[in-house]
Design an enzyme around this catalytic site. Structure first.
Site, PDB file in Angstrom:
ATOM      1  N   ASN A   1       0.776  -1.381   0.127  1.00 43.81           N
ATOM      2  CA  ASN A   1      -0.003  -0.066   0.085  1.00 43.81           C
ATOM      3  C   ASN A   1       0.865   1.663   0.048  1.00 43.81           C
ATOM      4  O   ASN A   1       0.383   2.311   0.497  1.00 43.81           O
ATOM      5  CB  ASN A   1      -0.922  -0.140   1.140  1.00 43.81           C
ATOM      6  CG  ASN A   1      -0.218  -0.180   2.447  1.00 43.81           C
ATOM      7  OD1 ASN A   1       0.898  -0.160   2.689  1.00 43.81           O
ATOM      8  ND2 ASN A   1      -1.205  -0.695   3.405  1.00 43.81           N
TER       9      ASN A   1
ATOM     10  N   GLN B   1      -6.149   1.770  18.616  1.00 48.10           N
ATOM     11  CA  GLN B   1      -6.980   1.687  17.465  1.00 48.10           C
ATOM     12  C   GLN B   1      -7.665   0.457  17.848  1.00 48.10           C
ATOM     13  O   GLN B   1      -7.272  -0.648  18.201  1.00 48.10           O
ATOM     14  CB  GLN B   1      -6.130   1.615  16.206  1.00 48.10           C
ATOM     15  CG  GLN B   1      -5.303   2.625  15.839  1.00 48.10           C
ATOM     16  CD  GLN B   1      -4.754   2.797  14.314  1.00 48.10           C
ATOM     17  OE1 GLN B   1      -3.962   3.690  13.910  1.00 48.10           O
ATOM     18  NE2 GLN B   1      -4.965   1.788  13.708  1.00 48.10           N
TER      19      GLN B   1
ATOM     20  N   HIS C   1      -7.840   4.805  10.493  1.00 44.69           N
ATOM     21  CA  HIS C   1      -6.920   4.281   9.857  1.00 44.69           C
ATOM     22  C   HIS C   1      -7.352   3.787   8.469  1.00 44.69           C
ATOM     23  O   HIS C   1      -7.385   2.515   8.003  1.00 44.69           O
ATOM     24  CB  HIS C   1      -6.241   3.189  10.586  1.00 44.69           C
ATOM     25  CG  HIS C   1      -4.661   2.896  10.055  1.00 44.69           C
ATOM     26  ND1 HIS C   1      -3.944   2.223  10.831  1.00 44.69           N
ATOM     27  CD2 HIS C   1      -3.900   3.155   8.952  1.00 44.69           C
ATOM     28  CE1 HIS C   1      -2.708   1.763  10.097  1.00 44.69           C
ATOM     29  NE2 HIS C   1      -2.971   2.614   9.039  1.00 44.69           N
TER      30      HIS C   1
END
Length: 357
Positions: free
Chosen positions: A126, A292, A311
């Site tokens: 990514n 998170q 995120h």
């Protein structure tokens, strides 16, 4: 190799992914419990057991209940299952942990190495997605975009209130803390924009940056005061945790902007809040949080001059195709006792990759 000699035949694989809900109706949305990275049909056709779950909080989550006889765990930075030493000790058959994406700091790498568990991720999957997102966040901050957007949804119209803090990025100095793949892609995208580009890397100069005209600075204390925009592109390790703190923020230009799509714990949470309130930072943008998912009362949600999101930067539909394919590639190799691509390894034969030392 230590994990690659374990266990033959049928495997139990647990993938910890977010619930997709309405998004799961799109077959291209692979990163969810319902669509399971597109792996279910293939894995089950080979006779393996494949469990997908979003239930990951200890001590009695579905993940914890399955650890006793699980061989492979797949997790993701976007919905991280924290694979602690305690969990590793409760998983006697665990041989492989894969990150669907990039960044394996949610795993106790030392404990995995000690137990001979291989840890790997889909390196580079990514990079472009995150780099594009960083450029977007720079512009959102520099152009003071969000106040204008909020005016519109609140039925307001006050051009001076927005333009008084809006600048062009042309002519500014943009620096990256870290000189890896994402940093390179960010600097490459900035090349035509007539900005001065710097990178801080305390280890060594990178020829690829030099060839692109990006200047190297090995001293953080001299790098930070030069930059109008700083973007963070280093992994979270013992040496980078809290790297951007009250002291280092104090060395930045007053009103400079900070972009962090790396990991939330690289910055000091309270120092960011204080710097935004005082004006030492002109804005803070990113999509990574110290915890998170971030709790609903997290103070970052309501601090001034921020452009924060969940995120999301590295999990576009295009990136999902790449990291899902990378997970399948590694599983195929594992089942056939073949090595992974070298740069996929985070823990191998009891040794951590250099960046995590």
């Amino acid at each position: 190799m230590v994990g690659e000699k374990k266990g033959e035949g049928r495997k139990k694989i647990v993938a910890v992914l977010p619930k997709g809900g309405p998004a799961a109706k799109n077959p291209k949305y692979l990163n969810c419990v319902e669509n399971g990275l597109g792996l279910r049909e293939w894995l089950e056709s080979l006779g393996h057991i494949y469990i997908t779950t979003a239930d990951k909080e200890p001590p009695n989550s579905e993940l914890d209940r399955n650890l006793l006889d699980t061989n492979i765990v797949i997790t993701t930075p976007f919905h991280p299952a924290y694979i602690t030493e305690e969990r590793i000790m409760k998983a006697p058959k665990l041989e492989l942990i894969l990150t669907a994406g990039v960044g394996s700091d949610h795993i106790d790498l030392h404990a995995a190495a000690k137990k001979g568990i291989t840890v790997a991720e889909v390196t580079g999957s990514n990079v472009e997605s995150v780099a594009e997102d960083e450029i977007m966040r720079m512009l959102i901050l520099v152009r003071n975009f969000l106040p204008g957007y909020l005016q519109i949804i609140n039925n307001e119209w006050d051009v001076p209130a927005v333009a008084v803090k809006a600048y062009d990025i042309k002519g500014k100095t943009v620096g990256t803390v870290g000189g890896g793949r994402i940093a390179y892609e960010v600097m490459k995208r900035l090349k035509p924009w007539d900005v001065k580009r710097l990178y801080y890397d305390r280890h060594q100069k990178a020829d690829r940056f030099d060839k692109m005209g990006v200047q190297w600075e090995k001293d953080l204390n001299s790098f930070l005061p030069e930059c109008d925009v700083v973007t963070i592109n280093v992994p979270l390790t013992d040496s980078t945790r809290g790297l951007i703190n009250k002291e280092t923020i104090g060395k930045m230009k007053r009103g400079a902007y900070l972009v962090n799509n790396a990991r939330g714990a690289i910055v000091d949470q309270d120092a960011i809040i204080d710097a935004l309130k005082s004006g030492q930072l002109g804005g803070y943008a990113g999509d990574v949080w110290p915890q998170q998912p971030a709790p609903s009362n997290h103070p970052w949600r309501h601090m001034p001059n921020h452009a924060l999101t969940p995120h999301v930067s590295g999990t576009t539909l295009d990136a999902q195709v790449r990291y899902a394919a990378g997970v399948r590639e590694m599983l195929e190799d594992w089942f056939q006792h073949k090595p992974f691509p070298e740069d996929y390894y985070i823990v191998r034969e009891g040794e951590l990759a250099p960046q995590y030392h």
